[in-house]
Scaffold this active site. Structure first.
Site, PDB file in Angstrom:
ATOM      1  N   SER A  13     -31.645   0.507  49.050  1.00  0.00           N
ATOM      2  CA  SER A  13     -31.407   2.062  48.457  1.00  0.00           C
ATOM      3  C   SER A  13     -30.805   2.441  47.296  1.00  0.00           C
ATOM      4  CB  SER A  13     -30.927   2.931  49.665  1.00  0.00           C
ATOM      5  OG  SER A  13     -29.609   2.461  49.748  1.00  0.00           O
ATOM      6  N   MET A  86     -26.215 -10.014  48.743  1.00  0.00           N
ATOM      7  CA  MET A  86     -24.973 -10.334  49.773  1.00  0.00           C
ATOM      8  C   MET A  86     -24.780 -11.977  49.819  1.00  0.00           C
ATOM      9  SD  MET A  86     -24.317  -7.567  50.945  1.00  0.00           S
ATOM     10  CE  MET A  86     -23.485  -7.755  52.402  1.00  0.00           C
ATOM     11  N   HIS A 105     -19.417  -1.950  46.076  1.00  0.00           N
ATOM     12  CA  HIS A 105     -18.882  -2.224  47.250  1.00  0.00           C
ATOM     13  C   HIS A 105     -18.491  -1.053  48.325  1.00  0.00           C
ATOM     14  CE1 HIS A 105     -16.873  -5.097  50.082  1.00  0.00           C
ATOM     15  NE2 HIS A 105     -15.656  -4.102  50.137  1.00  0.00           N
ATOM     16  N   ASP A 141     -14.776  -9.337  45.033  1.00  0.00           N
ATOM     17  CA  ASP A 141     -14.316  -8.332  45.168  1.00  0.00           C
ATOM     18  C   ASP A 141     -13.103  -7.465  44.757  1.00  0.00           C
ATOM     19  OD1 ASP A 141     -16.717  -7.745  46.666  1.00  0.00           O
ATOM     20  OD2 ASP A 141     -15.789  -8.053  48.611  1.00  0.00           O
ATOM     21  N   GLN A 169     -22.508   8.848  48.931  1.00  0.00           N
ATOM     22  CA  GLN A 169     -21.681   8.566  47.801  1.00  0.00           C
ATOM     23  C   GLN A 169     -22.076   7.440  46.747  1.00  0.00           C
ATOM     24  OE1 GLN A 169     -19.910  11.197  47.026  1.00  0.00           O
ATOM     25  NE2 GLN A 169     -20.395  12.245  49.052  1.00  0.00           N
ATOM     26  N   GLU A 170     -22.258   6.179  47.332  1.00  0.00           N
ATOM     27  CA  GLU A 170     -22.708   5.156  46.457  1.00  0.00           C
ATOM     28  C   GLU A 170     -23.896   5.595  45.767  1.00  0.00           C
ATOM     29  OE1 GLU A 170     -23.416   1.571  48.473  1.00  0.00           O
ATOM     30  OE2 GLU A 170     -22.221   1.917  50.328  1.00  0.00           O
TER      31      GLU A 170
END
Ligand code: GAR
Length: 212
Positions: A13, A86, A105, A141, A169-170
């Site tokens: 997405s 991933m 992330h 990360d 929001q991503e």
């Protein structure tokens, strides 16, 4: 115009948001480590080249990352974008794309690196959650942060409601970060910090639960 390669592992997405954001760059290819990634179909529908480098076919991380880099480099990207990719990447791979490899992330890094971020946030009773776009460094990360969005954790939130609200929001911040990179408005400085070439913007506080 800069060329972008997007790496995915699944749904895609965030990738789709980048494909439809009318960014000032050419999205040269979408590459997945899983042949069954739904995002590959979406990319093809948008007329973007796709490729699969299946991690299962390689004995170790080094050989997988070498094959992945070889496939990426066919498309001569200026920027490599991890969008729900991933796999943990080796330092060799990350250093090859220093300053031009970014990731999104689902947490307010440096809090909650790794997986199951929404469940861990709920378990801890944290009141503000968020997402982060950052340059990728070998320290998983923990690369220099480009942009973050914060959301309140609501009393009746579940992992799913939290993940869904955060994903929205991503989809807002990732196109922004890629746009800045494509327009040379940000860069990773020698000091390991993100440099912005536009004036500082005013922020505002998110208080959760809200004040009466
Ligand atoms: C997104 O929530 C992204 O932040 C997360 O995976 C999801 C992918 O969704 N990434 C990570 O957890 C990376 N460690 P998408 O495939 O629909 O973009």
């Amino acid at each position: 115009m800069k060329r972008i390669v997007i790496l995915i592992s699944g749904r895609g997405s965030n990738m789709e948001t980048l494909l439809t954001a009318k960014l000032p760059c050419q999205i040269a290819a979408v590459i997945s480590n899983r042949a069954d990634a739904e995002g590959l179909r979406i990319a093809s529908e948008h007329g973007v080249a796709t490729a699969v480098v299946a991690h299962k076919d390689f004995a170790d991380r080094e050989s997988f990352d070498a094959a992945l880099a070889k496939t990426i480099d066919v498309y001569h990207p200026d920027v490599v974008v991890l969008a729900g990719f991933m796999r943990i990447l080796t330092a060799g791979f990350v250093n090859r794309y220093h300053g031009r490899l970014i990731n999104i992330h689902p947490s307010l890094l440096p809090s909650y690196p790794g997986v199951h971020t929404h469940a861990r946030v709920l378990e801890d009773g944290v009141k503000i959650h968020g997402c982060t776009v950052h340059f990728v460094t070998p320290d998983l990360d923990h690369g220099p942060i480009i942009i973050q969005a914060a959301i309140p954790v609501l009393q009746d939130d579940t992992e799913k409601t939290l993940a869904d609200r955060l994903l929205y929001q991503e989809h807002r911040i990732y196109p922004q970060a890629v746009r800045w990179l494509c327009q040379d408005q940000i860069e990773l400085g020698q000091d390991g910090k993100v440099r912005y070439r536009f004036p500082k913007q005013a922020g505002y506080a998110l208080i959760s639960p809200g004040l009466e």
